[in-house]
Design a protein around this motif. Structure first.
Motif, PDB file in Angstrom:
ATOM      1  N   VAL A 243       1.018  -1.063   0.118  1.00 50.37           N
ATOM      2  CA  VAL A 243      -0.249   0.043  -0.160  1.00 50.37           C
ATOM      3  C   VAL A 243       0.830   1.237   0.085  1.00 50.37           C
ATOM      4  O   VAL A 243       2.292   1.095   0.404  1.00 50.37           O
ATOM      5  N   ARG A 244       0.301   2.298  -0.331  1.00 47.09           N
ATOM      6  CA  ARG A 244       1.014   3.799  -0.273  1.00 47.09           C
ATOM      7  C   ARG A 244       0.865   4.382   1.104  1.00 47.09           C
ATOM      8  O   ARG A 244      -0.069   4.058   1.898  1.00 47.09           O
ATOM      9  N   PRO A 245       1.910   5.083   1.635  1.00 52.51           N
ATOM     10  CA  PRO A 245       1.691   6.010   2.942  1.00 52.51           C
ATOM     11  C   PRO A 245       0.629   6.719   3.157  1.00 52.51           C
ATOM     12  O   PRO A 245       0.078   7.004   4.282  1.00 52.51           O
ATOM     13  N   LYS A 246       0.003   7.177   2.261  1.00 50.05           N
ATOM     14  CA  LYS A 246      -0.792   8.300   2.330  1.00 50.05           C
ATOM     15  C   LYS A 246      -2.451   7.949   2.356  1.00 50.05           C
ATOM     16  O   LYS A 246      -3.327   8.648   2.276  1.00 50.05           O
ATOM     17  N   VAL A 247      -2.542   6.531   2.334  1.00 45.68           N
ATOM     18  CA  VAL A 247      -3.939   6.252   2.569  1.00 45.68           C
ATOM     19  C   VAL A 247      -4.397   5.872   4.011  1.00 45.68           C
ATOM     20  O   VAL A 247      -3.669   5.740   4.794  1.00 45.68           O
ATOM     21  N   THR A 248      -5.886   5.994   3.930  1.00 50.83           N
ATOM     22  CA  THR A 248      -6.090   5.741   5.395  1.00 50.83           C
ATOM     23  C   THR A 248      -6.363   4.060   5.643  1.00 50.83           C
ATOM     24  O   THR A 248      -6.537   3.293   4.826  1.00 50.83           O
ATOM     25  N   VAL A 249      -6.610   3.897   7.101  1.00 55.71           N
ATOM     26  CA  VAL A 249      -6.819   2.282   7.493  1.00 55.71           C
ATOM     27  C   VAL A 249      -8.132   1.953   6.837  1.00 55.71           C
ATOM     28  O   VAL A 249      -8.270   0.637   6.401  1.00 55.71           O
ATOM     29  N   ASP A 250      -8.780   2.835   6.882  1.00 54.73           N
ATOM     30  CA  ASP A 250     -10.458   2.512   6.106  1.00 54.73           C
ATOM     31  C   ASP A 250     -10.226   2.053   4.886  1.00 54.73           C
ATOM     32  O   ASP A 250     -10.615   0.799   4.330  1.00 54.73           O
ATOM     33  N   VAL A 251      -9.332   2.681   3.945  1.00 56.10           N
ATOM     34  CA  VAL A 251      -9.116   2.386   2.538  1.00 56.10           C
ATOM     35  C   VAL A 251      -8.419   1.060   2.533  1.00 56.10           C
ATOM     36  O   VAL A 251      -8.708   0.126   1.637  1.00 56.10           O
ATOM     37  N   VAL A 252      -7.498   0.746   3.251  1.00 50.86           N
ATOM     38  CA  VAL A 252      -6.687  -0.500   3.266  1.00 50.86           C
ATOM     39  C   VAL A 252      -7.610  -1.595   3.793  1.00 50.86           C
ATOM     40  O   VAL A 252      -7.468  -2.685   2.916  1.00 50.86           O
ATOM     41  N   SER A 253      -8.483  -1.387   4.589  1.00 48.07           N
ATOM     42  CA  SER A 253      -9.381  -2.460   5.074  1.00 48.07           C
ATOM     43  C   SER A 253     -10.250  -2.769   3.738  1.00 48.07           C
ATOM     44  O   SER A 253     -10.348  -4.361   3.363  1.00 48.07           O
ATOM     45  N   ARG A 254     -10.795  -1.708   3.217  1.00 51.81           N
ATOM     46  CA  ARG A 254     -11.711  -2.189   1.955  1.00 51.81           C
ATOM     47  C   ARG A 254     -10.884  -2.983   1.074  1.00 51.81           C
ATOM     48  O   ARG A 254     -11.328  -3.721   0.202  1.00 51.81           O
ATOM     49  N   TYR A 255      -9.418  -2.368   0.792  1.00 52.83           N
ATOM     50  CA  TYR A 255      -8.752  -2.943  -0.213  1.00 52.83           C
ATOM     51  C   TYR A 255      -8.293  -4.640   0.038  1.00 52.83           C
ATOM     52  O   TYR A 255      -8.624  -5.486  -0.907  1.00 52.83           O
ATOM     53  N   LEU A 256      -8.124  -4.789   1.175  1.00 49.90           N
ATOM     54  CA  LEU A 256      -7.839  -6.093   1.584  1.00 49.90           C
ATOM     55  C   LEU A 256      -9.189  -7.079   1.619  1.00 49.90           C
ATOM     56  O   LEU A 256      -8.895  -8.216   1.130  1.00 49.90           O
ATOM     57  N   ARG A 257     -10.304  -6.562   1.870  1.00 56.52           N
ATOM     58  CA  ARG A 257     -11.599  -6.952   1.793  1.00 56.52           C
ATOM     59  C   ARG A 257     -11.682  -7.752   0.418  1.00 56.52           C
ATOM     60  O   ARG A 257     -12.118  -8.650   0.138  1.00 56.52           O
ATOM     61  N   MET A 258     -11.560  -6.893  -0.428  1.00 61.33           N
ATOM     62  CA  MET A 258     -11.582  -7.031  -1.883  1.00 61.33           C
ATOM     63  C   MET A 258     -10.638  -8.029  -2.355  1.00 61.33           C
ATOM     64  O   MET A 258     -10.945  -9.164  -3.340  1.00 61.33           O
ATOM     65  N   LYS A 259      -9.311  -7.837  -2.262  1.00 62.18           N
ATOM     66  CA  LYS A 259      -8.230  -8.564  -2.618  1.00 62.18           C
ATOM     67  C   LYS A 259      -8.117 -10.111  -2.036  1.00 62.18           C
ATOM     68  O   LYS A 259      -7.435 -11.123  -2.468  1.00 62.18           O
ATOM     69  N   GLY A 260      -8.394  -9.975  -0.491  1.00 64.16           N
ATOM     70  CA  GLY A 260      -8.097 -11.233   0.264  1.00 64.16           C
ATOM     71  C   GLY A 260      -6.614 -11.308   0.728  1.00 64.16           C
ATOM     72  O   GLY A 260      -5.592 -10.661   0.245  1.00 64.16           O
ATOM     73  N   LEU A 261      -6.338 -11.837   1.803  1.00 61.63           N
ATOM     74  CA  LEU A 261      -5.084 -12.031   2.461  1.00 61.63           C
ATOM     75  C   LEU A 261      -4.292 -13.232   2.257  1.00 61.63           C
ATOM     76  O   LEU A 261      -5.044 -14.446   2.577  1.00 61.63           O
ATOM     77  N   PRO A 262      -3.051 -13.527   1.711  1.00 63.98           N
ATOM     78  CA  PRO A 262      -2.215 -14.583   1.368  1.00 63.98           C
ATOM     79  C   PRO A 262      -2.391 -15.378   2.834  1.00 63.98           C
ATOM     80  O   PRO A 262      -2.126 -14.623   4.008  1.00 63.98           O
ATOM     81  N   ASP A 263      -1.953 -16.653   2.924  1.00 66.17           N
ATOM     82  CA  ASP A 263      -1.730 -17.437   4.194  1.00 66.17           C
ATOM     83  C   ASP A 263      -0.551 -16.630   5.071  1.00 66.17           C
ATOM     84  O   ASP A 263       0.461 -16.091   4.237  1.00 66.17           O
ATOM     85  N   THR A 264      -0.357 -16.955   6.313  1.00 66.70           N
ATOM     86  CA  THR A 264       0.573 -16.554   7.040  1.00 66.70           C
ATOM     87  C   THR A 264       1.140 -15.169   6.840  1.00 66.70           C
ATOM     88  O   THR A 264       2.199 -14.575   6.794  1.00 66.70           O
ATOM     89  N   THR A 265       0.264 -14.200   6.459  1.00 65.39           N
ATOM     90  CA  THR A 265       0.421 -12.613   6.433  1.00 65.39           C
ATOM     91  C   THR A 265       0.204 -12.087   7.818  1.00 65.39           C
ATOM     92  O   THR A 265      -0.740 -12.064   8.339  1.00 65.39           O
ATOM     93  N   ASP A 266       1.366 -11.562   8.193  1.00 68.38           N
ATOM     94  CA  ASP A 266       1.267 -10.681   9.570  1.00 68.38           C
ATOM     95  C   ASP A 266       1.532  -9.421   9.217  1.00 68.38           C
ATOM     96  O   ASP A 266       1.382  -8.291  10.219  1.00 68.38           O
ATOM     97  N   SER A 267       2.079  -8.811   7.993  1.00 67.82           N
ATOM     98  CA  SER A 267       2.433  -7.337   7.779  1.00 67.82           C
ATOM     99  C   SER A 267       1.884  -7.072   6.405  1.00 67.82           C
ATOM    100  O   SER A 267       2.163  -7.967   5.586  1.00 67.82           O
ATOM    101  N   ILE A 268       1.905  -6.035   6.065  1.00 67.97           N
ATOM    102  CA  ILE A 268       1.558  -5.426   4.738  1.00 67.97           C
ATOM    103  C   ILE A 268       2.769  -4.295   4.606  1.00 67.97           C
ATOM    104  O   ILE A 268       2.999  -3.663   5.524  1.00 67.97           O
ATOM    105  N   TYR A 269       3.304  -4.414   3.578  1.00 74.25           N
ATOM    106  CA  TYR A 269       4.297  -3.452   3.078  1.00 74.25           C
ATOM    107  C   TYR A 269       3.889  -2.000   2.434  1.00 74.25           C
ATOM    108  O   TYR A 269       2.997  -1.890   1.610  1.00 74.25           O
TER     109      TYR A 269
END
Lengths: 435, 435
Positions: free
Chosen positions: B130-156
């Motif tokens: 993700v980019r530094p200037k987005v909000t947590v809300d935007v990130v959450s919606r992005y992740l909801r759409m894209k799904g999280l790979p196994d054993t993900t504990d951090s995003i970059y």
């Protein structure tokens, strides 16, 4: 360090992560190590102790006053705390416990119920639990208030009796909407671990399932704590090292940079055991002294057969010890494995009997006894390779029945067998021919 | 299985997790293994192959038609895919690649740029950025759409040139409010790993820092992928096993249940090398044949000195090999370590020289040569223990300079040295006295 720039070194030490300081201490000879330890700030001592291997940790802990130790250990995770306190002598342990806060004392006592090498001994008590009927929004606010412990990838869902219903991953919390109920995200197929499960079985489950953490429960299914992958990695490392070090009569906790005297004392024991076994082999040679007097060539050929039997047996022994620790070798397939190893030993026995026999014949062709020497060494080779491999395949299973560690005692027993059988068959066959 | 209830077994197999099926296959003799493999559903073969050890995996892969293999491997993570494809013969590899989708082909080619035993070979390409200037809300919606790979504990978090700025943990995303910007949660002190770093160094960093995952970057700091702890656990396990197995002349990928012939062939090589070394030792005895003819007792005492030297040297060798692989033994402290080990060997040499000398004296007290025999064996013991330990401490460092594996060749070279020196000193001292 020798240049005396203490202030500078102290600053560097206290800026390094505790695990790096521990690594530095483990890589230092005793004198430098003790000096470095004195330069560490008191409030970082607990964290560093936690990363040190048992032997060096005990060395430092022994020197610390109980109140000092209690202070240093404040804030450690309870499983790590229990590890350190569990090794203290009774009197020191009680003094340290007396200096701790009541809450910490209860936590340590709870953790010490389970032996160190079981799931209960590995687990941490910092689980986050929620009820099934709350929404993601409520959970988020709860987590915001409470904070999340390190390496948390899941929170656990329990009923009113603390019985585990399942887990909810952080990933699923993030990717679901705020009004969703926890029970809809619940994974009830989570791998649960019984507190009494041996640590190496826990490690196998983590490895096979690629887990990051797993809940620990008691017999009634009540949640007791959780095990995280970082503790399991230590188990895997120690277990794999244990076989390597034990086969040389060393302890996996042995400090590479231990002082000369303490190293010498420990190694002396292993050398003493080895001396006893080689004396048995020497006695066997003694039986055949008169044969050697007649055919001195036997003294020259003597080392070959025991050596080859020892090598072949050790290969099988190592393979079986590793197979057992990985859980590949079990009661159901051990008969097949023994038969297969015997097959291997017959093939190699015959191959090397012919090779060594031929070699011996040409080496001593000037002697009238050359053909008989060749036959003796060839026959002894076949017998000793089969015996060595059979011992290598069966010893680990037999030793485990008697609760002995195959990696530690297996090699010594094996080479005693291959030495005795090797000398006895070579000199025995020769005696039949020459006396 | 023998009872022919194939339908039942097939059902059971296809309900077990792939890692358990792999474990079952690894624990089965060849015939049962091939039978079981035929009962596995095609769409699960890829997952199971991924969990098998190299030798068994290659065995199955060799039997599969390229299109069949391409189909089975669909959906595997790219690092695992690269592992399997990287070992195929060129022609089969090209055929399999031709049967794959274009996207998969590009991913595999990217992963195969880096050797298997580097960070680049371990990494996965499924990073979430993700980019530094987005909000947590935007990130959450992005992740909801894209799904999280196994054993993900951090995003970059990356800049517009894909350069890594830092990481945001899932834990901090959950515990922060929706309107917060990602850059406020950014951890810019995250442990980054260069793609060219050797796999064992990666493992050391993960162990020391208790990491669950780490970003992999190129020389310019651009994010290439991430490494997860489950892949590191495999490295740790394999590395620790490598030393154990190599010291017995085995390969850590060796299949415990390999067929008799292929096992026999591999073991024969190691036995042949051992035969060469023991023949050298026998030649040394041959030099002193005339001395043995005069004093046959020497043939009886002969095995003791080489055996003790070999044991003492192997202990040191094992300790140093482990110390190097843990990163404890480095250029700076190796001199101290050699001096310490020599100190240990002098103490034990004198101790056991006196013990064995005394024993020899009383054992052969009827012989006029008893005092001289006792002195010879005692002197040989001191020399051989010192030589053995010195060789054990220095060999690993010397062998590494020549890019040889100390665990594999160290033991053979060491015992050759202790055998030769052991026989030479005992028989040499005796010859000085008696001839």
């Amino acid at each position: 360090l020798d240049s005396g720039m203490f202030v500078h070194v102290r600053m560097m030490l206290n800026e390094m992560p505790p695990s790096d300081v521990a690594h530095l201490l483990e890589s230092s000879p005793p004198r430098a190590r003790n000096l470095l330890w004195k330069l560490v700030n008191v409030e970082r001592e607990g964290d560093i102790l936690n990363y040190l291997n048992d032997e060096i940790r005990n060395h430092f802990v022994d020197q610390m006053a109980p109140e000092h130790l209690a202070q240093a250990l404040e804030g450690l995770e309870v499983d790590d705390l229990a590890d350190i306190l569990g090794e203290l002598p009774e009197s020191v342990y009680l003094e340290v416990m007396a200096s701790m806060s009541e809450q910490d004392r209860h936590r340590v006592e709870a953790a010490l119920i389970f032996p160190e090498d079981t799931a209960g001994g590995l687990m941490n008590l910092d689980t986050i639990t929620v009820r099934p009927k709350v929404t993601v929004d409520v959970v988020s606010r709860y987590l915001r208030m409470k904070g999340l412990p390190d390496t948390t990838d899941s929170i656990y869902v329990v009923d009113t009796h603390d019985r585990l219903l399942g887990a909810v991953s952080l990933a699923s919390l993030i990717t679901s909407r705020q009004e969703v109920l926890v029970e809809e995200l619940l994974n009830d197929n989570v791998e649960t671990i019984l507190a009494t499960m041996p640590a190496n079985e826990v490690a196998q489950i983590f490895e096979r399932r690629d887990l990051l953490s797993a809940p620990v429960v008691d017999e009634e299914g009540r949640l007791l704590g959780r095990i995280t992958i970082d503790d399991v990695v230590d188990v895997i490392r120690e277990e794999a090292e244990h076989s390597l070090m034990s086969m040389a009569g060393l302890d996996e906790a042995d400090d590479t940079f231990a002082p000369v005297w303490s190293s010498a004392r420990r190694r002396a024991i292993w050398l003493g055991i080895n001396l006893l076994t080689v004396l048995v082999a020497a006695q066997v040679i003694g039986i055949f002294e008169s044969t050697i007097q007649v055919v001195t060539a036997l003294a020259i050929l003597q080392p070959i057969v025991p050596s080859m039997g020892g090598v072949a047996g050790t290969q099988t022994l190592t393979l079986v010890i590793r197979g057992i620790s990985l859980g590949h070798v079990v009661a159901g397939n051990s008969r097949w494995l023994i038969m297969k190893e015997l097959g291997v030993s017959v093939i190699n026995g015959i191959l090397w009997a012919v090779a060594v026999g031929t070699l011996t014949y040409f080496w001593f062709q000037d002697l009238p006894q050359a053909p008989m020497l060749a036959i003796s060494i060839g026959g002894a080779m076949v017998v000793n390779l089969i015996v060595g491999v059979f011992a290598g395949a069966t010893l680990p299973m037999i030793l485990r029945k008697f609760n002995m560690d195959p990696a530690l005692s297996g090699g010594v027993i094996l080479t005693t067998i291959t030495d005795v059988v090797g000398f006895f068959t070579l000199l025995g066959f020769a005696t039949l021919f020459f006396v």
